[in-house]
Design an enzyme around this catalytic site. Structure first.
Site, PDB file in Angstrom:
ATOM      1  N   ARG A 144       0.831  -1.203   0.000  1.00 11.41           N
ATOM      2  CA  ARG A 144       0.000   0.000   0.000  1.00 11.41           C
ATOM      3  C   ARG A 144       0.867   1.256   0.000  1.00 11.41           C
ATOM      4  O   ARG A 144       0.522   2.256  -0.633  1.00 11.41           O
ATOM      5  CB  ARG A 144      -0.933   0.003   1.209  1.00 11.41           C
ATOM      6  CG  ARG A 144      -1.746   1.282   1.307  1.00 11.41           C
ATOM      7  CD  ARG A 144      -2.709   1.299   2.459  1.00 11.41           C
ATOM      8  NE  ARG A 144      -3.277   2.625   2.633  1.00 11.41           N
ATOM      9  CZ  ARG A 144      -4.196   2.939   3.533  1.00 11.41           C
ATOM     10  NH1 ARG A 144      -4.677   2.015   4.347  1.00 11.41           N
ATOM     11  NH2 ARG A 144      -4.667   4.175   3.623  1.00 11.41           N
ATOM     12  N   CYS A 203     -19.024  -2.257   1.978  1.00  6.68           N
ATOM     13  CA  CYS A 203     -18.235  -1.098   2.398  1.00  6.68           C
ATOM     14  C   CYS A 203     -18.894  -0.521   3.646  1.00  6.68           C
ATOM     15  O   CYS A 203     -20.110  -0.656   3.838  1.00  6.68           O
ATOM     16  CB  CYS A 203     -18.201  -0.055   1.276  1.00  6.68           C
ATOM     17  SG  CYS A 203     -17.224   1.419   1.639  1.00  6.68           S
ATOM     18  N   HIS A 237     -16.927   3.781  -3.435  1.00 11.20           N
ATOM     19  CA  HIS A 237     -16.093   4.971  -3.277  1.00 11.20           C
ATOM     20  C   HIS A 237     -16.324   6.007  -4.384  1.00 11.20           C
ATOM     21  O   HIS A 237     -15.518   6.916  -4.572  1.00 11.20           O
ATOM     22  CB  HIS A 237     -14.599   4.622  -3.168  1.00 11.20           C
ATOM     23  CG  HIS A 237     -14.255   3.953  -1.879  1.00 11.20           C
ATOM     24  ND1 HIS A 237     -12.975   3.615  -1.536  1.00 11.20           N
ATOM     25  CD2 HIS A 237     -15.031   3.557  -0.833  1.00 11.20           C
ATOM     26  CE1 HIS A 237     -12.960   3.038  -0.356  1.00 11.20           C
ATOM     27  NE2 HIS A 237     -14.213   2.988   0.082  1.00 11.20           N
ATOM     28  N   TYR A 276     -15.058  10.517  -1.423  1.00 12.93           N
ATOM     29  CA  TYR A 276     -13.977  10.214  -2.368  1.00 12.93           C
ATOM     30  C   TYR A 276     -14.081  11.030  -3.650  1.00 12.93           C
ATOM     31  O   TYR A 276     -13.107  11.114  -4.403  1.00 12.93           O
ATOM     32  CB  TYR A 276     -13.968   8.716  -2.708  1.00 12.93           C
ATOM     33  CG  TYR A 276     -13.330   7.864  -1.651  1.00 12.93           C
ATOM     34  CD1 TYR A 276     -12.030   7.405  -1.797  1.00 12.93           C
ATOM     35  CD2 TYR A 276     -14.020   7.519  -0.496  1.00 12.93           C
ATOM     36  CE1 TYR A 276     -11.432   6.622  -0.823  1.00 12.93           C
ATOM     37  CE2 TYR A 276     -13.435   6.743   0.496  1.00 12.93           C
ATOM     38  CZ  TYR A 276     -12.141   6.293   0.327  1.00 12.93           C
ATOM     39  OH  TYR A 276     -11.548   5.531   1.295  1.00 12.93           O
TER      40      TYR A 276
END
Length: 417
Positions: free
Chosen positions: A89, A164, A194, A243
């Site tokens: 990541r 989510c 997102h 987002y």
């Protein structure tokens, strides 16, 4: 009931176990199997010992490094693994930033690298689940919506639901603002994981959209005004997922990411502290809230409960559109409200989506599909097309070099020939 948690070395796992404890009064949970790869053996052992203390003799908790043993005969399997761990990541965030692009783990070029790294492991695990159980898979592995698109439309495995924590937190916040129960709220809510849009809010038989929008504006998501000014909401007439800031406030968000540093490094520090705490205490520490992912365990556990009971309740999940949004294709995997019945999720009719949301959804969906094709065909050409299509991607000046850097940093995980 047997539940398998794949990626159980995550510091999120205690919250998940807490969620299972909450639903155990409604459904009979016999055992929860914690699985992770041997590279995460120390973390898994810590989480195993801590969760044993949490359940205090309730349902059985087991641990294993063998994926077949974990999923064999399972009723539900939860995917919450991160291929390459937080070190991968870090690269997802760092490499785009070095090219003046948004570095984020689920969207843009960071999400692109994460997806390519994740697809082969997801394919392997889905095949094993299909062979050794009749389980429904509930997926939190990022990028969650992209992974769900891959499984439902390219692997053809239909017992797969993407999840989510954003929708359940949205419902909770609205319930607190209005002063009602979460189950009294219905949202006309659609888009991609997102990248979702809230168009209408109903409480029982009342449309409270205008009243709610005026009352909450940006306070609902705590978005700083310079990142998402109120006039944008007035123009869109939609309440966007946070987002969307990366798309519409790209310059501001890029400077913020450069200034604040890479989130993965902060998460590594938080995880280290949490693991030390788990060795010493027998209750979930307050420090877990710093990790993010609020209410994800509630979303997963309650979905399992309602799937098992065929409850007829509503959940917002990632699944095929199947006519819910009538101006988007039926086979698009969207994040939408669904009725839970007969152990499945059934999208509810939402009508037409706003043109702005439709335009972005089409673009990102085509990016998702090109990325999947790049993986399946081992095609650098398709990968370049995906990168160039994404609004947060590079131009032709940087695309080839950027792809090579991504492939080099992920050489143990990504093979594009």
């Amino acid at each position: 009931m047997k539940i398998a948690v794949i990626g159980a070395g995550s510091t999120y796992t205690p919250e998940l176990i807490k969620g299972f404890m909450e639903i155990s009064k409604d459904v009979n949970i016999d055992e929860v199997v914690l699985h992770d790869i041997e590279k995460s053996s120390e973390k898994l052992q810590i989480l195993y010992e801590f969760t044993q203390k949490l359940v205090k003799g309730g349902f059985k908790i087991k641990k294993t490094f063998e994926i077949i043993e974990a999923v064999q005969g399972a009723d539900y399997v939860i995917f919450q693994f991160r291929v390459g761990g937080l070190l991968a990541r870090q690269n997802d965030e760092r490499i785009p930033l070095s090219h003046g692009l948004i570095g984020q783990e689920t969207t843009g070029i960071g999400g692109f690298a994460c997806a390519l790294r994740t697809f082969p492991v997801v394919r392997k695990y889905v095949e094993i689940v299909d062979k050794y159980s009749k389980a429904t898979i509930i997926n939190f592995t990022n990028p969650s919506g992209h992974v769900t698109e891959f499984v439902l439309n390219y692997l053809g495995f239909d017992r797969f639901i993407g999840l989510c924590n954003i929708p359940i937190n949205l419902l909770k916040m609205i319930s607190q603002i209005i002063g009602c129960k979460m189950e009294d709220i219905f949202l006309k809510y659609y888009g991609l994981n997102h990248l979702t849009f809230l168009e209408k809010v109903y409480v029982k038989d009342q449309d409270i959209t205008e009243k709610l929008m005026q009352n909450m504006k940006l306070h609902l998501a705590n978005i700083p005004s310079q990142e998402f000014p109120e006039w944008v909401l007035d123009a869109l007439r939609l309440y966007p997922n946070a987002y969307l800031r990366y798309y519409l406030s790209e310059k501001t968000m890029l400077e913020k990411l450069k200034k604040e540093g890479i989130r993965a490094e902060k998460v590594l520090s938080i995880e280290s502290k949490l693991l030390e705490l788990y060795k010493k205490i027998d209750q979930i520490p307050l420090e877990l809230s710093q990790r993010g992912g609020s209410m994800y365990s509630t979303a997963a556990a309650y979905l399992i409960r309602d799937l098992s009971l065929s409850s007829g309740t509503m959940h917002i999940v990632n699944t095929k559109n199947n006519g819910a949004v009538n101006n988007l294709p039926d086979d698009y995997v969207l994040e939408i409200p669904c009725l839970v019945k007969a152990g499945r999720v059934f999208p509810v009719t939402l009508g037409r989506a706003d043109e702005f949301a439709v335009g972005l959804t089409h673009t990102i969906k085509m990016y998702e599909r090109l990325t999947i094709q790049a993986f399946l065909e081992k095609s650098k050409q398709k990968a370049i097309k995906a990168m160039l299509l994404h609004p947060l991607g590079p131009g032709i000046e940087d695309a080839q070099q950027l792809l090579e850097e991504i492939l080099k940093s992920n050489r143990d995980f990504i093979d594009l020939g």
